[in-house]
Design a protein around this motif. Structure first.
Motif, PDB file in Angstrom:
ATOM      1  N   GLY A 100      55.000  21.397  46.174  1.00  0.00           N
ATOM      2  CA  GLY A 100      55.642  22.607  46.687  1.00  0.00           C
ATOM      3  C   GLY A 100      55.577  23.784  45.748  1.00  0.00           C
ATOM      4  N   THR A 101      55.405  23.527  44.441  1.00  0.00           N
ATOM      5  CA  THR A 101      55.373  24.609  43.457  1.00  0.00           C
ATOM      6  C   THR A 101      53.963  25.164  43.322  1.00  0.00           C
ATOM      7  OG1 THR A 101      57.216  23.688  42.200  1.00  0.00           O
ATOM      8  CG2 THR A 101      55.751  25.196  41.044  1.00  0.00           C
ATOM      9  N   VAL A 102      53.835  26.473  43.497  1.00  0.00           N
ATOM     10  CA  VAL A 102      52.567  27.164  43.247  1.00  0.00           C
ATOM     11  C   VAL A 102      52.858  28.260  42.217  1.00  0.00           C
ATOM     12  CG1 VAL A 102      50.574  28.336  44.248  1.00  0.00           C
ATOM     13  CG2 VAL A 102      51.936  26.775  45.654  1.00  0.00           C
ATOM     14  N   PRO A 103      52.495  28.059  40.948  1.00  0.00           N
ATOM     15  CA  PRO A 103      52.809  29.066  39.934  1.00  0.00           C
ATOM     16  C   PRO A 103      51.906  30.274  40.053  1.00  0.00           C
ATOM     17  CG  PRO A 103      51.521  27.307  38.971  1.00  0.00           C
ATOM     18  CD  PRO A 103      51.828  26.885  40.384  1.00  0.00           C
ATOM     19  N   ASP A 146      49.061  34.405  31.287  1.00  0.00           N
ATOM     20  CA  ASP A 146      48.579  33.146  31.832  1.00  0.00           C
ATOM     21  C   ASP A 146      47.097  32.950  31.525  1.00  0.00           C
ATOM     22  OD1 ASP A 146      47.042  34.559  33.734  1.00  0.00           O
ATOM     23  OD2 ASP A 146      48.430  34.173  35.378  1.00  0.00           O
ATOM     24  N   ASP A 147      46.517  31.879  32.067  1.00  0.00           N
ATOM     25  CA  ASP A 147      45.120  31.541  31.790  1.00  0.00           C
ATOM     26  C   ASP A 147      44.158  32.639  32.229  1.00  0.00           C
ATOM     27  OD1 ASP A 147      45.398  28.919  30.668  1.00  0.00           O
ATOM     28  OD2 ASP A 147      45.901  28.180  32.663  1.00  0.00           O
ATOM     29  N   ASN A 148      44.566  33.417  33.217  1.00  0.00           N
ATOM     30  CA  ASN A 148      43.704  34.479  33.759  1.00  0.00           C
ATOM     31  C   ASN A 148      44.049  35.853  33.203  1.00  0.00           C
ATOM     32  OD1 ASN A 148      42.290  32.680  35.560  1.00  0.00           O
ATOM     33  ND2 ASN A 148      44.133  32.640  36.821  1.00  0.00           N
ATOM     34  N   TYR A 149      44.777  35.892  32.084  1.00  0.00           N
ATOM     35  CA  TYR A 149      45.161  37.132  31.401  1.00  0.00           C
ATOM     36  C   TYR A 149      46.160  37.968  32.197  1.00  0.00           C
ATOM     37  CZ  TYR A 149      41.012  35.906  28.682  1.00  0.00           C
ATOM     38  OH  TYR A 149      40.090  35.242  27.918  1.00  0.00           O
ATOM     39  N   ALA A 150      46.822  37.361  33.162  1.00  0.00           N
ATOM     40  CA  ALA A 150      47.870  38.090  33.877  1.00  0.00           C
ATOM     41  C   ALA A 150      49.164  37.985  33.071  1.00  0.00           C
ATOM     42  CB  ALA A 150      48.079  37.508  35.271  1.00  0.00           C
ATOM     43  N   PRO A 151      49.860  39.107  32.836  1.00  0.00           N
ATOM     44  CA  PRO A 151      51.121  39.058  32.092  1.00  0.00           C
ATOM     45  C   PRO A 151      52.199  38.317  32.872  1.00  0.00           C
ATOM     46  CG  PRO A 151      50.731  41.268  32.962  1.00  0.00           C
ATOM     47  CD  PRO A 151      49.486  40.476  33.224  1.00  0.00           C
ATOM     48  N   LYS A 152      52.930  37.467  32.182  1.00  0.00           N
ATOM     49  CA  LYS A 152      53.986  36.645  32.771  1.00  0.00           C
ATOM     50  C   LYS A 152      55.347  37.322  32.569  1.00  0.00           C
ATOM     51  CE  LYS A 152      53.383  32.426  31.141  1.00  0.00           C
ATOM     52  NZ  LYS A 152      52.890  31.415  30.145  1.00  0.00           N
ATOM     53  N   PRO A 153      56.408  36.757  33.137  1.00  0.00           N
ATOM     54  CA  PRO A 153      57.732  37.330  32.873  1.00  0.00           C
ATOM     55  C   PRO A 153      58.057  37.431  31.388  1.00  0.00           C
ATOM     56  CG  PRO A 153      57.852  35.840  34.737  1.00  0.00           C
ATOM     57  CD  PRO A 153      56.462  35.703  34.188  1.00  0.00           C
ATOM     58  N   THR A 193      47.467  34.291  25.274  1.00  0.00           N
ATOM     59  CA  THR A 193      47.119  33.790  26.598  1.00  0.00           C
ATOM     60  C   THR A 193      47.123  32.275  26.606  1.00  0.00           C
ATOM     61  OG1 THR A 193      45.312  33.583  28.224  1.00  0.00           O
ATOM     62  CG2 THR A 193      44.673  34.100  25.985  1.00  0.00           C
ATOM     63  N   ASP A 194      47.583  31.690  27.720  1.00  0.00           N
ATOM     64  CA  ASP A 194      47.621  30.238  27.834  1.00  0.00           C
ATOM     65  C   ASP A 194      46.239  29.605  27.691  1.00  0.00           C
ATOM     66  OD1 ASP A 194      50.349  30.387  28.230  1.00  0.00           O
ATOM     67  OD2 ASP A 194      50.215  30.260  30.417  1.00  0.00           O
ATOM     68  N   SER A 195      45.195  30.371  27.965  1.00  0.00           N
ATOM     69  CA  SER A 195      43.841  29.823  27.838  1.00  0.00           C
ATOM     70  C   SER A 195      43.425  29.646  26.391  1.00  0.00           C
ATOM     71  CB  SER A 195      42.832  30.738  28.559  1.00  0.00           C
ATOM     72  OG  SER A 195      42.739  31.994  27.911  1.00  0.00           O
ATOM     73  N   ASP A 196      44.178  30.202  25.446  1.00  0.00           N
ATOM     74  CA  ASP A 196      43.837  30.095  24.027  1.00  0.00           C
ATOM     75  C   ASP A 196      44.989  29.461  23.256  1.00  0.00           C
ATOM     76  OD1 ASP A 196      41.995  30.517  21.900  1.00  0.00           O
ATOM     77  OD2 ASP A 196      43.130  32.263  21.226  1.00  0.00           O
ATOM     78  N   ALA A 246      51.791  26.455  29.125  1.00  0.00           N
ATOM     79  CA  ALA A 246      52.270  27.735  29.665  1.00  0.00           C
ATOM     80  C   ALA A 246      53.178  28.435  28.664  1.00  0.00           C
ATOM     81  CB  ALA A 246      52.971  27.538  31.003  1.00  0.00           C
ATOM     82  N   ALA A 247      52.806  28.409  27.376  1.00  0.00           N
ATOM     83  CA  ALA A 247      53.716  28.774  26.290  1.00  0.00           C
ATOM     84  C   ALA A 247      53.635  30.224  25.850  1.00  0.00           C
ATOM     85  CB  ALA A 247      53.445  27.872  25.079  1.00  0.00           C
ATOM     86  N   THR A 248      52.675  30.980  26.353  1.00  0.00           N
ATOM     87  CA  THR A 248      52.412  32.320  25.838  1.00  0.00           C
ATOM     88  C   THR A 248      52.789  33.403  26.847  1.00  0.00           C
ATOM     89  OG1 THR A 248      50.159  32.653  26.667  1.00  0.00           O
ATOM     90  CG2 THR A 248      50.401  31.265  24.695  1.00  0.00           C
TER      91      THR A 248
END
Length: 453
Positions: free
Chosen positions: A425-428, A332-339, A312-315, A327-329
């Motif tokens: 304009g970017t909202v990740p 994301d920071d909220n434990y949501a799986p990314k692409p 997770t990005d938070s760790d 944003a390397a993992t």
């Protein structure tokens, strides 16, 4: 993923429950994956591979612990087994976090990768700043390995015995160990580790050795020489701290040439960093990069598997070490799986169902006085991302905007139309932006509903 995990949208809805009004949900162009029905560890095991993660012991509770236990079949202590952690004062040991991680792994039917025994960094001050004769230094290293490996004999499946021995040009790194003992310290450390636990797999681990280059060739020649001398060496670890879009084209070739020496290969510390903020294009490239690394390992029988350096990005260590990057993992920071998570699933032969991604716009009045007010709109995304946005509403009681910041807004009659500024304009996925305004009112100031496009 365990069913008790709270989805990003549910968490977002809870956070917004106290807001004045919630705007319409919209589906954005890029969505991330829900956890696959089959955990990563099971998908990997079906391919004969490990799927691991580095962990922080103090965080192994709640959602972090649930994901670490459910999704991975190998754990690496991020810092808990390093010399400065286990012996901060000479002769005084602290095994608490290392013991905690090993116990967690055993409770979750996971293997442990010990990290790391002999390294130039994160040594305790008493060791790094001491004046040692070669004989003293040799004894210190042997005793440390015997104590730590012996403590976890039969409980740690593999050890990164020697970490990062080479410079970028393939010469030996000038370290406490090399300067005091010469290059023979590597064979000595491996021999000591074998004596302490004959069953544990013994690795040399390094970074920037993923592709064929001067540094990886030096490592290759070292492993070849150790094998010829009969020194116990079971594998090499390719750390794989990579940069977005820069997976080496020779990764699979490099893995194969080590395997051809008769040793195992593991991807031990995978993360793929990007310049922040993340956006849909960067996340898509990151997913492709993760898949490329997974596929290179899957293509070589003796590649034992892949460990991500924090899931997770938070760790993640990246933001504090590389300012402006992160944003390397895979989460994301909220434990949501990314692409990237979905890419790992797909590489392992699994399937995952993308969620219905959503972004929300929330209008709120932050202060109000006789004839004026200050308001704001917060745009947040969960399971989705925006690369540009527009927000609009219709005032119901004759209110008028008098000034705006962080957006470009126009008002025609009661209708307000706003668009992002050049810089926001970017909202990740998991991110938000806010713009504000002052306005006038008379009689009443009801809040309108916002539409987002």
């Amino acid at each position: 993923m365990r069913s008790s995990r709270t989805s990003p949208r549910v968490r977002l809805a809870a956070l917004l429950a106290g807001a004045v009004t919630v705007g319409a949900l919209v589906t954005a162009g890029t969505t991330t994956a829900h956890a696959a029905d089959t955990p990563l560890r099971d998908l990997a095991a079906a391919r004969g591979k490990a799927m691991g993660t580095a962990v922080t012991g103090s965080k192994l509770t709640g959602t972090y612990g649930d994901i670490a236990g459910a999704q991975f079949n190998w754990l690496t202590p991020g810092n808990a087994m390093k010399w400065e952690s286990v012996e901060p004062t000479r002769g005084s040991h602290n095994w608490a976090e290392a013991d905690q991680i090993v116990a967690f792994a055993e409770a979750h039917d996971q293997d442990v990768r010990g990290h790391t025994l002999v390294w130039h960094s994160q040594n305790p001050g008493w060791l790094a700043n001491g004046s040692w004769t070669p004989a003293q230094l040799s004894t210190l290293m042997n005793d440390h390995i015997a104590l730590e490996v012996g403590r976890y004999k039969g409980r740690v499946a593999a050890w990164d015995v020697v970490n990062e021995p080479f410079n970028e040009d393939g010469t030996y790194r000038q370290t406490l160990w090399y300067n005091g003992l010469g290059s023979g310290y590597i064979a000595q450390a491996l021999t000591a580790a074998r004596a302490a636990d004959p069953a544990a797999k013994l690795y040399i681990n390094d970074y920037n050795v993923e592709g064929v280059n001067a540094k990886s060739t030096a490592l290759y020649n070292l492993v070849k020489s150790l094998k010829e001398q009969g020194v116990p060496i079971d594998g090499v670890g390719l750390q794989a701290h990579l940069i977005l879009g820069q997976v080496p084209a020779t990764l699979q070739q490099n893995i194969q040439r080590f395997a051809d020496l008769g040793v195992d290969v593991a991807i031990t510390e995978l993360d793929i960093r990007m310049n922040l903020p993340a956006d849909s294009a960067k996340l898509a490239q990151q997913a492709a990069d993760y898949k490329a690394v997974m596929n290179a390992c899957l293509a070589v029988t003796r590649c034992t598997g892949v460990t991500v350096w924090g899931f997770t990005d938070s760790d993640s260590w990246i933001p504090s070490t590389f300012p402006g990057q992160g944003a390397a993992t895979p989460y994301d920071d909220n434990y949501a799986p990314k692409p990237a998570y979905r890419a790992i699933v797909e590489a392992l032969g699994g399937t995952s169902t993308p969620p219905t991604g959503a972004c929300t716009a929330v209008y709120s009045v932050t202060s109000q006085w006789n004839t004026g007010f200050t308001g704001q709109v917060k745009i947040s995304c969960a399971g989705a991302a925006l690369s540009g946005w527009k927000a609009g509403w219709t005032f119901g009681a004759g209110q008028k905007l008098t000034s705006v910041w962080n957006a470009n807004c126009t008002q025609t009659g009661a209708t307000v139309s706003c668009a992002n500024a050049s810089y926001n304009g970017t909202v990740p996925d998991g991110g938000s932006v806010t713009f504000g305004f002052n306005g006038s009112w008379s009689g009443s100031n009801p809040v309108p509903s916002v539409t987002l496009g």
